[in-house]
Design an enzyme around this catalytic site. Sequence first.
Site, PDB file in Angstrom:
ATOM      1  CB  ALA A 117      -7.679 -20.170  -0.808  1.00  0.00           C
ATOM      2  CB  CYS A 133      -0.944  -0.006   1.196  1.00  0.00           C
ATOM      3  SG  CYS A 133      -1.809  -1.573   1.346  1.00  0.00           S
TER       4      CYS A 133
HETATM    5  P1  FAD Z   1      -0.175 -10.303  -1.823  1.00  0.00           P
HETATM    6  O1  FAD Z   1       0.058  -9.418  -0.696  1.00  0.00           O
HETATM    7  O2  FAD Z   1      -0.108  -9.752  -3.187  1.00  0.00           O
HETATM    8  O3  FAD Z   1       0.853 -11.509  -1.703  1.00  0.00           O
HETATM    9  C1  FAD Z   1       0.852 -12.565  -2.610  1.00  0.00           C
HETATM   10  C2  FAD Z   1       2.268 -13.082  -2.760  1.00  0.00           C
HETATM   11  O4  FAD Z   1       2.195 -14.394  -3.237  1.00  0.00           O
HETATM   12  C3  FAD Z   1       3.070 -12.315  -3.790  1.00  0.00           C
HETATM   13  O5  FAD Z   1       4.241 -11.759  -3.227  1.00  0.00           O
HETATM   14  C4  FAD Z   1       3.394 -13.346  -4.862  1.00  0.00           C
HETATM   15  O6  FAD Z   1       4.696 -13.196  -5.369  1.00  0.00           O
HETATM   16  C5  FAD Z   1       3.289 -14.622  -4.077  1.00  0.00           C
HETATM   17  N1  FAD Z   1       2.961 -15.786  -4.916  1.00  0.00           N
HETATM   18  C6  FAD Z   1       1.992 -15.900  -5.840  1.00  0.00           C
HETATM   19  N2  FAD Z   1       1.953 -17.135  -6.363  1.00  0.00           N
HETATM   20  C7  FAD Z   1       2.926 -17.825  -5.762  1.00  0.00           C
HETATM   21  C8  FAD Z   1       3.373 -19.162  -5.866  1.00  0.00           C
HETATM   22  N3  FAD Z   1       2.819 -20.020  -6.707  1.00  0.00           N
HETATM   23  N4  FAD Z   1       4.417 -19.548  -5.111  1.00  0.00           N
HETATM   24  C9  FAD Z   1       4.996 -18.683  -4.249  1.00  0.00           C
HETATM   25  N5  FAD Z   1       4.615 -17.426  -4.087  1.00  0.00           N
HETATM   26  C10 FAD Z   1       3.591 -16.996  -4.833  1.00  0.00           C
HETATM   27  N6  FAD Z   1      -5.172  -2.473   0.013  1.00  0.00           N
HETATM   28  C11 FAD Z   1      -5.746  -1.693   0.940  1.00  0.00           C
HETATM   29  O7  FAD Z   1      -6.597  -2.163   1.687  1.00  0.00           O
HETATM   30  N7  FAD Z   1      -5.399  -0.379   1.057  1.00  0.00           N
HETATM   31  C12 FAD Z   1      -4.456   0.187   0.272  1.00  0.00           C
HETATM   32  O8  FAD Z   1      -4.155   1.370   0.417  1.00  0.00           O
HETATM   33  C13 FAD Z   1      -3.849  -0.608  -0.722  1.00  0.00           C
HETATM   34  N8  FAD Z   1      -2.928  -0.074  -1.556  1.00  0.00           N
HETATM   35  C14 FAD Z   1      -2.335  -0.875  -2.478  1.00  0.00           C
HETATM   36  C15 FAD Z   1      -1.393  -0.325  -3.333  1.00  0.00           C
HETATM   37  C16 FAD Z   1      -0.775  -1.109  -4.284  1.00  0.00           C
HETATM   38  C17 FAD Z   1       0.219  -0.498  -5.210  1.00  0.00           C
HETATM   39  C18 FAD Z   1      -1.093  -2.495  -4.372  1.00  0.00           C
HETATM   40  C19 FAD Z   1      -0.411  -3.361  -5.391  1.00  0.00           C
HETATM   41  C20 FAD Z   1      -2.033  -3.055  -3.533  1.00  0.00           C
HETATM   42  C21 FAD Z   1      -2.669  -2.261  -2.590  1.00  0.00           C
HETATM   43  N9  FAD Z   1      -3.633  -2.771  -1.739  1.00  0.00           N
HETATM   44  C22 FAD Z   1      -4.231  -1.968  -0.816  1.00  0.00           C
HETATM   45  C23 FAD Z   1      -4.069  -4.169  -1.834  1.00  0.00           C
HETATM   46  C24 FAD Z   1      -3.361  -5.049  -0.824  1.00  0.00           C
HETATM   47  O9  FAD Z   1      -1.995  -4.853  -0.921  1.00  0.00           O
HETATM   48  C25 FAD Z   1      -3.737  -6.490  -1.105  1.00  0.00           C
HETATM   49  O10 FAD Z   1      -5.109  -6.625  -0.899  1.00  0.00           O
HETATM   50  C26 FAD Z   1      -3.030  -7.475  -0.213  1.00  0.00           C
HETATM   51  O11 FAD Z   1      -1.650  -7.356  -0.332  1.00  0.00           O
HETATM   52  C27 FAD Z   1      -3.465  -8.907  -0.595  1.00  0.00           C
HETATM   53  O12 FAD Z   1      -2.751  -9.826   0.135  1.00  0.00           O
HETATM   54  P2  FAD Z   1      -2.463 -11.274  -0.458  1.00  0.00           P
HETATM   55  O13 FAD Z   1      -1.716 -12.017   0.562  1.00  0.00           O
HETATM   56  O14 FAD Z   1      -3.711 -11.857  -0.970  1.00  0.00           O
HETATM   57  O15 FAD Z   1      -1.567 -11.021  -1.729  1.00  0.00           O
END
Ligand code: FAD
Length: 832
Positions: free
Chosen positions: A292, A48
Amino acid sequence: MKGTPMKKILIVGGVAGGATAAARLRRLSEEDQIIMFERDEYISFANCGLPYYIGNVITDRDDLLVQTVEGMTERFNLDIRNFSEVVDINRADKTVTVKKTKTGETYTESYDALILSPGAKPIVPPLEGLKEATNLFTLRNIPDTDAIYHFIADKHPKKAVVVGGGFIGVEMAENLVERGIEVTIVEKMPQVMAPIDFELAQLVHQELNAHGVNLVLGDGLLNFSNQGKNVNLESGKSIETDLIILAIGVVPENTLAKKADLLVGPRGHIATTAKLQVMDAKTNAIVDGVYAIGDAIQVKDAVAKVDTAIALAWPANRQGRLVADIINGADVQYNGSLGTSVLKVFNLTVAATGNNQRMAEMRKIPVQAIHAHRNNHASYYPNATNIALKLIYNTQTLEIVGAQAVGQDGTEKRIDVIATAIKCKAKVTDLSDLELAYAPPFSSAKDPVNILGYIAENVIQGEYKVAYPSQIDELVKQGAFFLDVRTPIEFENGHIEGAHNIEVDELRTRWAEITVAKDTPIYVNCQVGLRAYVAIRILRGHGFTNLFNVSGGYSTYKTLKYVLNSANRSSKAAPKVDETTGQAKTVTAASSYTEVDVTGMQCPGPLLSLYKAVQSVKDGEGVRIIATDPGFANDVENWCSSNGHTLVSLNLVGNKYIAEIVKGQKAKTAVGTAPSQENATIVLFSGELDKALASMIIAQGAAAQGKKVSIFFTFWGLNVLRKSAHVKVKKNLIEKMFGWMMPRGTKHLPLSSMNMMGMGPEMIKFIMKQKNVDSLDLMMQSCRDLNVKFIACTMSMDLMGIKAEELVEGVELGGVGTYISHNENVGTTLFI
Ligand code: FAD
C-alpha cells in the site's frame, strides 16, 4: 528484474501513487501484465492544480489532465480500467473483485502483486443541514472541481465560507478571492496551517486579512441552516454565505483494506512496513504480495520515528516508485516522511519540514527553537524581501527536528536545503558549514540557512540563552528587565512594555545605566536578533552574566501579538470600524496623492521620506508611498496613529507595500510608553564618525516624530561641521596647529574604535553603501530638510581657532544662550 518470470500486478487507484507505480513497473519490466483500476473517469490528473483552475489562474481545464487513459496506455503498454472499483480482496486465492461503476457488473481478477493506492477523501461529518445545503462542496477530484467552477459561473456567489484552514482551505480561499468573492475562513484551531507554529502562522493571518479574507479562528463548525445560506458555529455565531467549501481534512480510503482484514492504525490508515507491505489485522503478519502507498497509509515520521500519516504528493510519488522496485526485487525501502510542504498564500510562501515546536514538545523531544529574519538576497540588490525562519533542534543529539519559513522569493529553497540536511542526518551545527550558491540577486554570502546554524551554535556554546516571544508577556508581568537596543525611532514605533532603550551603538558608553545586579536576567531585544547579539557581547564584556536574546526580536514578538482583522487593509476593504471606540467611521480618501517611491530603502529611510512628504502637503491631502522594506508595513501604521494622520490603505502589490495616507484627520495616540515631549536636543562633543552618524540618525528619528530638534556642536564635534576643502583664513600659530591636527569635515572623521589607521571608517562607509544606508553628508542634509537646527558653539570655536568661514552652510552660531533657548520644552537631551 531481468530473468524473473512474468508477473501479474494489479493497482487500485490511478492518480498520484498508482500511476507512478504503473509507469515505473513498466520501465522495470516489458513483460509483466499491469492492470490499473480507477473508480472514476480520470487518471493521473493534477490534484494540486485544482484550486488554481477554480481561481482562473490555470485557464485551460485540459492542463489538469496530466495523462489520459489512452495516452498512458499507449506510452506504457498498460491495461487501464477506469470506471472500475475494486470492491473486495480475496487474500487466500490472491484475487480481487472489480465492479464496473457504470453498469454495476462485477468480475474477479487474479494477482501476483497487488498495490493499494486509494488515497484519502474529504471529511464530511453528518452535520445538521448538510444534506439540504445546495451550495456546499468538497474538493478532491475533477468532478468536484467542475461542480465548484460551474456553481461560480452560474450563481455568481458574492460571499463564501471556507471551513478549514489547512492547505486546501487556504488555497481555495485565495482562489475564490481571485474570482472576486468575499471569503471567510472558519478554523477550529487558533491558527491556520497546522504544520507551522503560531508566531509564523500569524504572518499568514496578516496576509490573508490584508487580502480581505476574514478569519474566524478557534471556533468550530456546528451545523448549516437555510439550505446552506447560514454556517452556524459552536460559539453561536452564524455566517451568511452563498457558497461553502468544506475542507476540514481528509480520511484514508480504507473500506477495502478493512474488508480484507488488513491492519489499520488509530486514524484508519493502512499500516505498512518499510518495504510498503501490509499486515494482517489479527496477527500483524505481513500479507504476501499486497502493498500500500500514498495518502491511505501509515508510515514512520522520519524525525520522531513514531507512526504518522502524511497526505502529500511527494510521499505518494516516492512510494509509487519504490513499491515497483520492491516488487521487482530491489533491496530498497521507504525511509519515512518529513512532511516537507510549501503553500502559496497570496504574496507569501509558507514552507515547512519535519516537526514543528508544538509537535516535537508533544512527542517529548527535548528541543530548542530559534528564529531568524533574513533577506532572501543581498539587501543592496533591488527588491530584497524578508524571510521569517524558525528552526527546531534536539538539544541532546543536535539533530535537526524541523524548520519553517514564511516569506517571498527563495523561501522554499531554504526549507528544501534543511529538509535535505535532515534526511542526510546533518546536525544543526552542520548548517553553518553548508556551502550554498551565492550571487547578490539570489542570496547573501551567509545564506539564511547558514545564519540559522550560527545562531544555533551561539546558543549551544552558551553565548546567550533564548527567550521565546511567547514567554515575553509573562516575563513583563514578573517585572523582568528588558533592554531594547534598537534606534530610538524604532523603539518609539513600538516596544516591549517597560523595556529600556539603549541603542547598541551607544551601549559601550551607556552600559552603566543598567543598574541591575550583574547576574540578573537581562532580556535583550532588537528588531530581529542580530543587534541584540552584538549588545549581549558588549554586556558580557562588562560582567553581565545572565543574558537572553529575544528570539526573532521585536519583529516576531509583534507578529505574535497580531490581532485578527485589525489591519484589514485591502483597498477594497479599508478599515470601517474605529479600533478604539468600535464605532463605524468614515475614512475620507484624498482626491489626489503625492507619490513617493522609497523601494530598496531601509529603515529609517522610508519613514523619513514619508515624514517629509507629509510635511509638504496640506491637511486633508494625501501621500502615496511605495516601499519594499518589510518593517515598513508595521512602522507606517504606528507612525500614522502617533502623528495624527489617517492610513487609508496599505496593500502589498507584488513585493511592494503601497500605503496611502491622508494628512491630519485623526487625534494623535501614544505608542507604547514613549515620551511625548515636543523637543529634543543633542549635544555633540565628539568628532568621531560613528558618534556623528548616531546623532544624525537620532535627530532624524525624533524630527520624523514631529519633534523640534537641535544639535549643539561643541569641541571636537565642531570638526563634523568643517568644510573638507582648505579655507584661507587668518589664524595664529596655535590655531593653525589645531587646524592641521584635527579632521577637516565628514570625510576625514575617525571611528571611536577599530579605527585601524583610517581603514575602519572606509569599511563602515562601504558597508553603509552596500546596505543602502545614507552617508553622513546625506544624513546631515536630511536633518536640515527636516528643519533640525545645527548650532556651532562659538565658545569652543574660539578656543580651537575654528572660524565661521570654515564651517559648512546652514549652521547657526551660538553660545549657551542659543542652546538654552532651543532647550525649552525638551523631552530628550543626549550628550554624545
Ligand atoms: P490519489 O491521488 O487521491 O488517488 C487515489 C485514487 O484512487 C482516486 O482517484 C480514487 O478514485 C481511486 N480509488 C480509491 N478507491 C478505489 C477503489 N476501491 N477502486 C478503484 N479506485 C479507487 N499535495 C502536495 O504535496 N502539494 C500540493 O500542492 C497538493 N495540493 C492538493 C490540492 C488538492 C485540491 C488535493 C485534493 C490534494 C492536494 N495534494 C497536494 C495532495 C496530493 O494530491 C495527494 O497526496 C496525492 O494525490 C495522493 O496520492 P494517492 O495515490 O495516495 O491518492
